[in-house]
Design a protein around this motif. Sequence first.
Motif, PDB file in Angstrom:
ATOM      1  N   ASP A   1     -55.775 -37.645 -62.896  1.00 48.20           N
ATOM      2  CA  ASP A   1     -55.439 -36.268 -62.532  1.00 48.20           C
ATOM      3  C   ASP A   1     -56.061 -35.359 -63.590  1.00 48.20           C
ATOM      4  O   ASP A   1     -55.544 -35.232 -64.695  1.00 48.20           O
ATOM      5  N   GLN A   2     -57.158 -34.705 -63.243  1.00 51.41           N
ATOM      6  CA  GLN A   2     -57.904 -33.955 -64.256  1.00 51.41           C
ATOM      7  C   GLN A   2     -57.289 -32.601 -64.597  1.00 51.41           C
ATOM      8  O   GLN A   2     -57.722 -31.948 -65.549  1.00 51.41           O
ATOM      9  N   HIS A   3     -56.263 -32.184 -63.866  1.00 47.52           N
ATOM     10  CA  HIS A   3     -55.695 -30.857 -64.147  1.00 47.52           C
ATOM     11  C   HIS A   3     -54.258 -30.768 -63.670  1.00 47.52           C
ATOM     12  O   HIS A   3     -53.986 -30.857 -62.463  1.00 47.52           O
ATOM     13  N   SER A   4     -53.339 -30.640 -64.615  1.00 46.98           N
ATOM     14  CA  SER A   4     -51.944 -30.354 -64.286  1.00 46.98           C
ATOM     15  C   SER A   4     -51.302 -29.670 -65.478  1.00 46.98           C
ATOM     16  O   SER A   4     -51.910 -29.516 -66.535  1.00 46.98           O
ATOM     17  N   HIS A   5     -50.034 -29.268 -65.308  1.00 44.04           N
ATOM     18  CA  HIS A   5     -49.367 -28.446 -66.312  1.00 44.04           C
ATOM     19  C   HIS A   5     -48.084 -29.059 -66.856  1.00 44.04           C
ATOM     20  O   HIS A   5     -47.495 -28.496 -67.783  1.00 44.04           O
ATOM     21  N   GLY A   6     -47.599 -30.145 -66.288  1.00 44.86           N
ATOM     22  CA  GLY A   6     -46.347 -30.715 -66.755  1.00 44.86           C
ATOM     23  C   GLY A   6     -45.172 -30.314 -65.885  1.00 44.86           C
ATOM     24  O   GLY A   6     -45.306 -29.575 -64.907  1.00 44.86           O
ATOM     25  N   THR A   7     -44.003 -30.806 -66.253  1.00 38.39           N
ATOM     26  CA  THR A   7     -42.801 -30.625 -65.447  1.00 38.39           C
ATOM     27  C   THR A   7     -41.727 -29.891 -66.240  1.00 38.39           C
ATOM     28  O   THR A   7     -41.763 -29.835 -67.462  1.00 38.39           O
TER      29      THR A   7
ATOM     30  N   ARG B   1     -47.243 -22.341 -71.466  1.00 40.17           N
ATOM     31  CA  ARG B   1     -45.800 -22.181 -71.268  1.00 40.17           C
ATOM     32  C   ARG B   1     -45.060 -23.196 -72.126  1.00 40.17           C
ATOM     33  O   ARG B   1     -45.445 -24.361 -72.220  1.00 40.17           O
ATOM     34  N   ASP B   2     -43.955 -22.744 -72.725  1.00 37.41           N
ATOM     35  CA  ASP B   2     -43.180 -23.615 -73.595  1.00 37.41           C
ATOM     36  C   ASP B   2     -42.111 -24.396 -72.843  1.00 37.41           C
ATOM     37  O   ASP B   2     -41.498 -25.297 -73.414  1.00 37.41           O
ATOM     38  N   ASP B   3     -41.854 -24.051 -71.575  1.00 38.52           N
ATOM     39  CA  ASP B   3     -40.766 -24.701 -70.852  1.00 38.52           C
ATOM     40  C   ASP B   3     -41.221 -25.923 -70.063  1.00 38.52           C
ATOM     41  O   ASP B   3     -40.429 -26.520 -69.330  1.00 38.52           O
ATOM     42  N   LEU B   4     -42.495 -26.306 -70.192  1.00 34.13           N
ATOM     43  CA  LEU B   4     -43.014 -27.461 -69.482  1.00 34.13           C
ATOM     44  C   LEU B   4     -43.201 -28.631 -70.443  1.00 34.13           C
ATOM     45  O   LEU B   4     -43.299 -28.446 -71.655  1.00 34.13           O
ATOM     46  N   SER B   5     -43.257 -29.823 -69.899  1.00 36.21           N
ATOM     47  CA  SER B   5     -43.313 -31.029 -70.713  1.00 36.21           C
ATOM     48  C   SER B   5     -44.571 -31.062 -71.576  1.00 36.21           C
ATOM     49  O   SER B   5     -45.644 -30.621 -71.176  1.00 36.21           O
ATOM     50  N   THR B   6     -44.410 -31.615 -72.775  1.00 35.50           N
ATOM     51  CA  THR B   6     -45.535 -31.844 -73.673  1.00 35.50           C
ATOM     52  C   THR B   6     -46.266 -33.111 -73.235  1.00 35.50           C
ATOM     53  O   THR B   6     -45.744 -33.895 -72.433  1.00 35.50           O
TER      54      THR B   6
END
Length: 378
Positions: free
Chosen positions: A37-43, A132-137
């Motif tokens: 998955d070359q592009h996502s933002h986390g959960t 965004r700080d509210d998404l998973s690292t």
Amino acid sequence: MHEATDSPDTVGPPTGPVPRDGPGPAAGPITLPPLVDQHSHGTVDGELGVGSFETHLAAAAGSGAAPAGTTFFDSWTGLAVRRWCPPLLGMEPHCAPVSYLARRRELGAYRAARLLLRGAGIGTFLLESGARDDLSTPDELAAAADGTVLEVVRLEPLAEQVADTSGTVDAFIGNTAEALYAAAQHATAFAMGIAFCDEIPPDPREVRRAAARWLALTVRPAPGRAPDPALAQHLLWSAVATGLPVQLHCADPQSLIGFLRATAGFGTDLVLLPDRPHHRRAAQLAAAFPHVYADAGPRPGETLGEAPFGKLLFSTGARALPELYVTASRLFGQAMARLAEEWVGEGICTRAEAQRIAGLVAAGTARRVYRLDAAGSG
């Protein structure tokens, strides 16, 4: 309803036959390797009620809140969630949204996310960080997904962080160069949203004036938003100079043709991540420039007709909901399987060739462009 567990037997391996509704062809279905998955933002962490879950569904569809009396479960994304996600949580497909969300709460947000991410068929995640700080690292996503997670550094928040610790223009310019160099030591790629970029780097005097204006602002653009155009172009050209791949988030990539032409021969790969409905144009540009690649988009049948197969890459673009990783990977797998079966059935290619092409778009090209095998990922 039966109890789901997060054991390997429940989740199933990420590789194997592409999930299908109904029996596959006699020769067996096209199979995909573990996806990259070359592009996502986390959960997001924490429990989600109906309203907050639908807010994230709406954002995935590029829309605001659903009007009264309607629901985003009655959308293409909502239907995909109801089809593919309940079985991973031990429920029947197409169950009522309220029942699905109740099951999600019963399992707990973290356990549900583990089951969903581990059932998505994704082996390697390139996670865009910083906006965004509210998404998973990356570490948090890797633990939940039991996969390899590599960081893609977003340039706008990096510049914002530098500006917060730089009191002068000279300090900002110097600290930005140092921050880019430091990020390049651990990042897999850089990313930036850009609507236009000139064919030459901006004049240093204009960069300094833009930096002065930006540092003087009492309220800067929201995280993930581009700074002054001259600063944005300075950041982009500086990232290109590192040699790492650079992802370009662009509504319409047509406006970047001059920049794409100017960067040929630099040794830096550029990956276009356009907004819908511009994936076909991005594929055409990938075909035109050797160092340019493009996201395969939600309908790979369209983009595969516009570019060599080794120039297109899969991504989920998922943000906030782990369900979005599942739906994107399942829909991509189904689309690739249908396309491959059509090509084989029409005699365009052999089954082995169709299998190889599907594997390129699913993972092989991303592994090459982002140098994943050299980095020892997956």
